[in-house]
Design a protein around this motif. Structure first.
Motif, PDB file in Angstrom:
ATOM      1  N   SER A 134     -17.553  -3.002   0.581  1.00 33.19           N
ATOM      2  CA  SER A 134     -18.149  -1.857   0.554  1.00 33.19           C
ATOM      3  C   SER A 134     -16.826  -0.448   0.942  1.00 33.19           C
ATOM      4  O   SER A 134     -17.342   0.326   1.337  1.00 33.19           O
ATOM      5  N   VAL A 135     -15.734  -1.258   0.326  1.00 36.34           N
ATOM      6  CA  VAL A 135     -14.402  -0.644   1.162  1.00 36.34           C
ATOM      7  C   VAL A 135     -14.530   0.759   0.285  1.00 36.34           C
ATOM      8  O   VAL A 135     -14.659   2.142   1.310  1.00 36.34           O
ATOM      9  N   ASP A 136     -15.370   0.938  -0.820  1.00 35.67           N
ATOM     10  CA  ASP A 136     -15.592   2.337  -1.523  1.00 35.67           C
ATOM     11  C   ASP A 136     -16.351   3.009  -0.805  1.00 35.67           C
ATOM     12  O   ASP A 136     -16.359   4.359  -0.736  1.00 35.67           O
ATOM     13  N   ALA A 137     -17.660   2.786  -0.729  1.00 33.10           N
ATOM     14  CA  ALA A 137     -18.679   3.199  -0.406  1.00 33.10           C
ATOM     15  C   ALA A 137     -18.626   3.578   1.517  1.00 33.10           C
ATOM     16  O   ALA A 137     -19.150   4.916   1.140  1.00 33.10           O
ATOM     17  N   LEU A 138     -18.052   2.986   1.799  1.00 35.98           N
ATOM     18  CA  LEU A 138     -17.469   3.675   3.415  1.00 35.98           C
ATOM     19  C   LEU A 138     -16.421   4.878   2.775  1.00 35.98           C
ATOM     20  O   LEU A 138     -17.041   5.634   4.316  1.00 35.98           O
ATOM     21  N   ARG A 139     -15.481   4.619   2.457  1.00 33.51           N
ATOM     22  CA  ARG A 139     -14.882   5.610   2.860  1.00 33.51           C
ATOM     23  C   ARG A 139     -14.777   7.192   1.697  1.00 33.51           C
ATOM     24  O   ARG A 139     -15.578   7.994   2.111  1.00 33.51           O
ATOM     25  N   ASP A 140     -15.988   6.609   0.984  1.00 33.95           N
ATOM     26  CA  ASP A 140     -16.635   7.675  -0.200  1.00 33.95           C
ATOM     27  C   ASP A 140     -17.670   8.120   1.590  1.00 33.95           C
ATOM     28  O   ASP A 140     -17.968   9.611   1.354  1.00 33.95           O
ATOM     29  N   ALA A 141     -18.202   7.777   2.293  1.00 34.77           N
ATOM     30  CA  ALA A 141     -19.333   8.195   2.699  1.00 34.77           C
ATOM     31  C   ALA A 141     -18.089   8.791   4.198  1.00 34.77           C
ATOM     32  O   ALA A 141     -19.092   9.489   5.312  1.00 34.77           O
ATOM     33  N   GLY A 142     -17.157   8.621   4.234  1.00 34.98           N
ATOM     34  CA  GLY A 142     -16.585   9.586   5.209  1.00 34.98           C
ATOM     35  C   GLY A 142     -16.630   8.770   6.500  1.00 34.98           C
ATOM     36  O   GLY A 142     -16.049   9.034   7.679  1.00 34.98           O
ATOM     37  N   VAL A 143     -16.349   7.054   6.298  1.00 38.44           N
ATOM     38  CA  VAL A 143     -16.193   6.483   7.321  1.00 38.44           C
ATOM     39  C   VAL A 143     -15.218   5.357   7.614  1.00 38.44           C
ATOM     40  O   VAL A 143     -15.086   4.935   6.166  1.00 38.44           O
TER      41      VAL A 143
END
Length: 321
Positions: free
Chosen positions: A177-186
């Protein structure tokens, strides 16, 4: 006052106890047999040997009191001390362990961490915690914690940890989930457990960091940096996150006797944490449930206050060190 710690070879105590400046003595690891196997056959010889070694340590250091917190070293130490030295027993979990059941028969000095622990004769004192935790001002320590941990200011921060041994389901869900978290600003501080680290790219410019560590020597810094933690619900983690008012997503260990689920009951009921089954922690869950929670400062603030309310007994315990 002189403190000597009993431990077993191969445990974290071999590194942590000497590093804390305390005397460490080792005795054999002798689990109580739970099934008819080779360990059960060896137990009648191995356990008395461990008792003799524990007694030798107690005699060598001229111990006045034996304090046990559960684990393999406690039964031999209790038996070695019985009738010779004062015994104090502390049960950290909500489910009473075999070591505590044995020790509680030998002393009136029994304590417990959780109100729901079925040990009515025990005094409810909470979990003895280090002063670096009980005195932590998360807001004041946050800027320095972010800097030391390689995190950035201005992003919500999730601490992910499965404890010193790691948690495969949690590790895999967040690694995916690294990319998803980064894209969400977390941003994330992911403590994977020894030998379970993984490589993460730097990400695009302006994206929040995703920091991977195998072990955290300074959990106070991790707590200060975090707005939310995803973790197992061992007794110590439940106690520490409550003491510092850190909102939590507890993922109980899916094996054992169910103590981790019970450990978290009071904090979850108070609204300071949520409980998620191990199998539900997937990359999809991270995107669907975890990200919206991490991005909801009002809910996190309410959870923080609720968690801190459950930490009162722990913070005020005279057992804190």
């Amino acid at each position: 006052m002189r403190i000597t710690c009993l431990g077993t070879a191969g445990g974290l105590e071999e590194r942590l106890v000497p590093a804390a400046g305390l005397d460490l003595r080792l005795i054999p690891r002798v689990p109580f047999p739970r099934r008819p196997d080779l360990a059960a056959v060896r137990f009648p010889v191995a356990f008395p040997r461990a008792v003799r070694q524990a007694r030798a340590v107690l005699d060598d250091v001229a111990a006045d009191v034996v304090v046990g917190f559960g684990g393999f070293v406690c039964p031999p130490a209790y038996v070695a001390a019985r009738g010779r030295r004062a015994i104090v027993v502390h049960e950290g979990n909500s489910v009473v362990g075999m070591a505590t059941k044995l020790g509680a028969r030998m002393t009136d000095h029994v304590a417990r961490t959780f109100a729901n622990t079925p040990l009515p004769q025990a005094e409810l004192i909470g979990m003895p915690l280090r002063r670096v935790i009980t005195r932590l001002d998360r807001a004041a320590a946050r800027p320095d914690a972010l800097r030391q941990l390689g995190l950035a200011d201005g992003f919500p921060t999730v601490l992910v940890t499965g404890g010193s041994l790691g948690a495969q389901q949690i590790n895999e869900a967040f690694a995916g989930s690294v990319d998803a978290l980064r894209d969400a600003g977390v941003q994330v501080l992911h403590v994977t457990g020894a030998g379970k680290g993984f490589a993460v790219s730097d990400g695009a410019e302006g994206q929040p960091p995703y920091v991977v560590q195998e072990y955290a020597d300074r959990m106070d810094l991790a707590y200060a940096a975090a707005d939310l933690v995803v973790t197992r619900s061992g007794a110590n983690m439940v106690s520490e996150t409550s003491a510092v008012g850190l909102p939590a997503v507890f993922v109980p260990l899916p094996i054992g006797n169910g103590e981790q689920r019970r450990n978290a009951e009071a904090v979850v009921e108070a609204g300071g944490a949520v409980l998620v089954d191990n199998a539900q922690v997937t990359p999809e869950w991270v995107r669907r449930e975890l990200v919206p929670l991490a991005l909801d400062p009002q809910r996190l603030q309410a959870m923080s206050a609720a968690a801190a309310g459950q930490g009162t007994a722990t913070r005020t315990s005279g057992w804190s060190t």
